[in-house]
Design a protein around this motif. Structure first.
Motif, mmCIF file in Angstrom:
data_model
loop_
_atom_site.group_PDB
_atom_site.id
_atom_site.type_symbol
_atom_site.label_atom_id
_atom_site.label_comp_id
_atom_site.label_asym_id
_atom_site.label_seq_id
_atom_site.Cartn_x
_atom_site.Cartn_y
_atom_site.Cartn_z
ATOM 1 N N PHE A 195 36.459 47.286 31.718
ATOM 2 C CA PHE A 195 36.232 47.519 33.143
ATOM 3 C C PHE A 195 37.566 47.873 33.785
ATOM 4 O O PHE A 195 38.532 47.117 33.710
ATOM 5 N N VAL A 196 37.621 49.034 34.445
ATOM 6 C CA VAL A 196 38.908 49.533 34.935
ATOM 7 C C VAL A 196 39.170 49.157 36.389
ATOM 8 O O VAL A 196 40.125 49.637 36.992
ATOM 9 N N GLY A 197 38.345 48.273 36.950
ATOM 10 C CA GLY A 197 38.590 47.799 38.306
ATOM 11 C C GLY A 197 39.740 46.804 38.355
ATOM 12 O O GLY A 197 40.486 46.614 37.381
ATOM 13 N N ALA A 198 39.868 46.143 39.491
ATOM 14 C CA ALA A 198 41.013 45.269 39.754
ATOM 15 C C ALA A 198 40.798 43.827 39.303
ATOM 16 O O ALA A 198 41.684 42.991 39.498
ATOM 17 N N ASP A 199 39.657 43.524 38.675
ATOM 18 C CA ASP A 199 39.317 42.124 38.403
ATOM 19 C C ASP A 199 40.349 41.397 37.553
ATOM 20 O O ASP A 199 40.753 40.272 37.868
ATOM 21 N N ALA A 200 40.752 41.993 36.439
ATOM 22 C CA ALA A 200 41.713 41.311 35.561
ATOM 23 C C ALA A 200 43.024 41.069 36.299
ATOM 24 O O ALA A 200 43.615 39.977 36.201
ATOM 25 N N ALA A 201 43.483 42.067 37.061
ATOM 26 C CA ALA A 201 44.718 41.903 37.834
ATOM 27 C C ALA A 201 44.573 40.790 38.859
ATOM 28 O O ALA A 201 45.508 39.999 39.082
ATOM 29 N N CYS A 202 43.409 40.689 39.482
ATOM 30 C CA CYS A 202 43.164 39.634 40.479
ATOM 31 C C CYS A 202 43.204 38.246 39.846
ATOM 32 O O CYS A 202 43.821 37.321 40.385
ATOM 33 N N ILE A 203 42.513 38.092 38.722
ATOM 34 C CA ILE A 203 42.457 36.784 38.063
ATOM 35 C C ILE A 203 43.861 36.329 37.669
ATOM 36 O O ILE A 203 44.247 35.174 37.887
ATOM 37 N N LEU A 204 44.638 37.237 37.113
ATOM 38 C CA LEU A 204 46.001 36.894 36.702
ATOM 39 C C LEU A 204 46.890 36.637 37.918
ATOM 40 O O LEU A 204 47.759 35.759 37.891
ATOM 41 N N ALA A 205 46.684 37.393 38.998
ATOM 42 C CA ALA A 205 47.490 37.197 40.198
ATOM 43 C C ALA A 205 47.177 35.861 40.868
ATOM 44 O O ALA A 205 48.079 35.193 41.394
ATOM 45 N N SER A 206 45.913 35.451 40.862
ATOM 46 C CA SER A 206 45.565 34.136 41.418
ATOM 47 C C SER A 206 46.184 33.015 40.592
ATOM 48 O O SER A 206 46.689 32.026 41.134
ATOM 49 N N ASP A 207 46.132 33.170 39.277
ATOM 50 C CA ASP A 207 46.770 32.186 38.400
ATOM 51 C C ASP A 207 48.274 32.113 38.701
ATOM 52 O O ASP A 207 48.841 31.024 38.830
ATOM 53 N N ARG A 208 48.896 33.261 38.847
ATOM 54 C CA ARG A 208 50.331 33.323 39.162
ATOM 55 C C ARG A 208 50.630 32.613 40.474
ATOM 56 O O ARG A 208 51.597 31.845 40.582
ATOM 57 N N TYR A 209 49.800 32.842 41.485
ATOM 58 C CA TYR A 209 50.056 32.262 42.801
ATOM 59 C C TYR A 209 49.877 30.745 42.790
ATOM 60 O O TYR A 209 50.675 30.013 43.389
ATOM 61 N N LEU A 210 48.849 30.262 42.117
ATOM 62 C CA LEU A 210 48.633 28.823 42.039
ATOM 63 C C LEU A 210 49.770 28.129 41.304
ATOM 64 O O LEU A 210 50.228 27.044 41.715
ATOM 65 N N ARG A 211 50.240 28.726 40.209
ATOM 66 C CA ARG A 211 51.378 28.147 39.494
ATOM 67 C C ARG A 211 52.619 28.146 40.389
ATOM 68 O O ARG A 211 53.385 27.177 40.414
#
Length: 467
Positions: free
Chosen positions: A265-281
């Motif tokens: 899937f070439v949408g933004a989902d994977a980037a979003c999931i990783l970015a949320s993980d980054r922000y929480l950490r």
């Protein structure tokens, strides 16, 4: 800035006493009109304002909705004082004007200056990183939430991933989330407005020129992620299994659980999931570095990232190969400036009719729906939890439901959002909130735990429970 720092009484009172609950900016655009109409029709109790560049178009929209022209607040993104003045009238702004890489920054800046909580429909990963590096500290300092991607990009993927991970840890007490698999499926023919296509062209072209990489490097530098203890995930252990398929290249992968053929899937989902993980950490690490007492953010410092796969599930191999063919043409052209101009000139031709002027018809929207499945795995194929998000046509029927449901969570259940302020995505803001899922359910977007998951080789069961 401490976790859940108490805002000044004057700031909270200032927001509570504003004339409007929600202002829709970009309200006369294709999606903005649907969001404004949805709020007016489904939530007449909400004090609604509309804004955008054209006063005449806003007045026409207000008349069609039966709104007084007092609710019209014209403002150009290029006129910052005017924009701040308009946004200062509301507690929350829903930003629908895109592409965000061209107009979004000014709206975020004005929202923070106005201390108006901001939600948008953006699906552009570079925009997420750019506003995070530039505005997170300012948003934290004055207690303003800036939450991007509150639509089909990327609510179903982010919140199913959070829910499945949470349920796996609850059921298997000593396990880790080693793999996450997300599969989007669509029923009917989903059609998009060309604005989304144009944003994808510009985003892909920018990524090929290294802009996305440079944006992420700025985030690392601005947030000091490399030297802040606990802000980066530890390496993935060698004994963790690789369970989920990650389709690559030109070969669709059959997926027995959904009985579909998978493509990346070439949408933004994977980037979003990783970015949320980054922000929480990052925010947890900031709490620890500052010695903040009572932080209830999960300690993720010793938790490696799971193997992540985000896929599009198609009903047949032929359909999958057609998508691959159009994708190959798109990626070949979007690498070059002339190719981008060609793509921009005819979205319908280069997307097999998926993106066209005027968007989908009412009949098409009525007969289209989506189901997003997320499976979280522990240390074996059998140790898994599967959840499902389902809703109506994703682009223009479910999208207003999602962003309004999350806006109402901020409006009525502010304590559910983990942070007083900051720039984040839905997984970080709402990932632990059952109330947010309940608010989405009330709008018609369901998150369900699929019970019959004894084996990953079995098909998805209809046995489920609402969350």
């Amino acid at each position: 800035i401490p976790y859940r720092q108490s805002l000044s009484v004057s700031t909270q009172t200032k927001r509570m006493n504003r004339a409007y609950d929600i202002l829709v900016y970009g309200a006369t655009g294709f999606t903005g009109r649907k969001v404004a109409s949805y709020i007016h029709q489904q939530h007449p109790e909400i004090k609604l304002a509309i804004s955008g560049r054209s006063q005449s178009k806003l007045v026409s929209l207000a008349q069609s909705l039966g709104l007084s022209t007092d609710h019209v607040h014209p403002a150009s993104a290029e006129n910052q004082p005017q924009l701040v003045s308009a946004l200062s009238q509301a507690k929350i702004v829903i930003a629908c004007a895109g592409p965000y890489r061209h107009v979004g920054r000014e709206i975020v800046a004005a929202s923070i200056e106005a201390q108006t909580h901001y939600l948008d429909l953006c699906g552009e990963p570079q925009f997420f990183d750019d506003i995070l590096s530039e505005f997170d500290e300012k948003a934290r300092n004055n207690g303003t939430l800036v939450i991007s991607a509150c639509a089909f990009d990327c609510v179903p993927a982010e919140l199913t991933a959070k829910l499945a991970s949470r349920e796996l840890k609850r059921k298997y007490k000593n396990s880790h989330v080693t793999n996450l698999e997300i599969v989007h499926t669509f029923q009917g023919f989903s059609v998009g407005n060309p604005t989304t296509f144009h944003a994808a062209v510009d985003g892909f072209h920018a990524a090929t020129k290294g802009e996305l990489r440079r944006s992420r490097e700025r985030v690392e530098s601005q947030l000091n992620l490399k030297s802040l203890p606990g802000a980066k995930p530890p390496p993935r252990p060698s004994d963790w299994p690789d369970i989920v398929a990650k389709p690559q290249g030109v070969t669709p992968v059959y997926h027995p659980e959904t009985q579909t053929y998978l493509l990346k899937f070439v949408g933004a989902d994977a980037a979003c999931i990783l970015a949320s993980d980054r922000y929480l950490r990052y925010r947890r690490a900031m709490d620890q570095a500052q010695g903040t007492a009572g932080s209830s953010l999960e300690d993720m410092s010793m938790e490696p990232l799971p193997r992540l796969s985000v896929c599009l599930g198609l009903a047949s191999k032929a359909a999958a190969y057609k998508v691959l063919a159009y994708g190959a043409i798109f990626s070949a052209l979007a690498r070059f400036q002339r190719g981008c101009k060609l793509l921009h000139s005819n979205p319908s031709l280069f997307s097999n009719g998926v993106f066209r002027e005027g968007g989908p018809t009412e009949e098409e929207m009525e007969h289209t729906s989506f189901k997003t499945y997320c499976t979280a795995y522990g240390m074996s194929l059998e140790e898994c939890i599967r959840v499902r998000c389902s809703g109506p046509e994703p682009g223009y029927v479910a999208t207003p439901k999602m962003i309004v449901g999350l806006a109402l969570t901020v409006l009525h259940h502010r304590e559910e959002v983990k942070f007083d302020g900051g720039v984040m995505l839905p997984g970080a803001a709402f990932g632990e909130s059952d109330i947010a899922l309940d608010m989405l359910k009330k709008e018609g977007v369901l998150f369900e735990l699929v019970l019959d998951t004894a084996s990953a080789s079995g098909t998805v069961s209809d046995t489920d429970t609402n969350v």
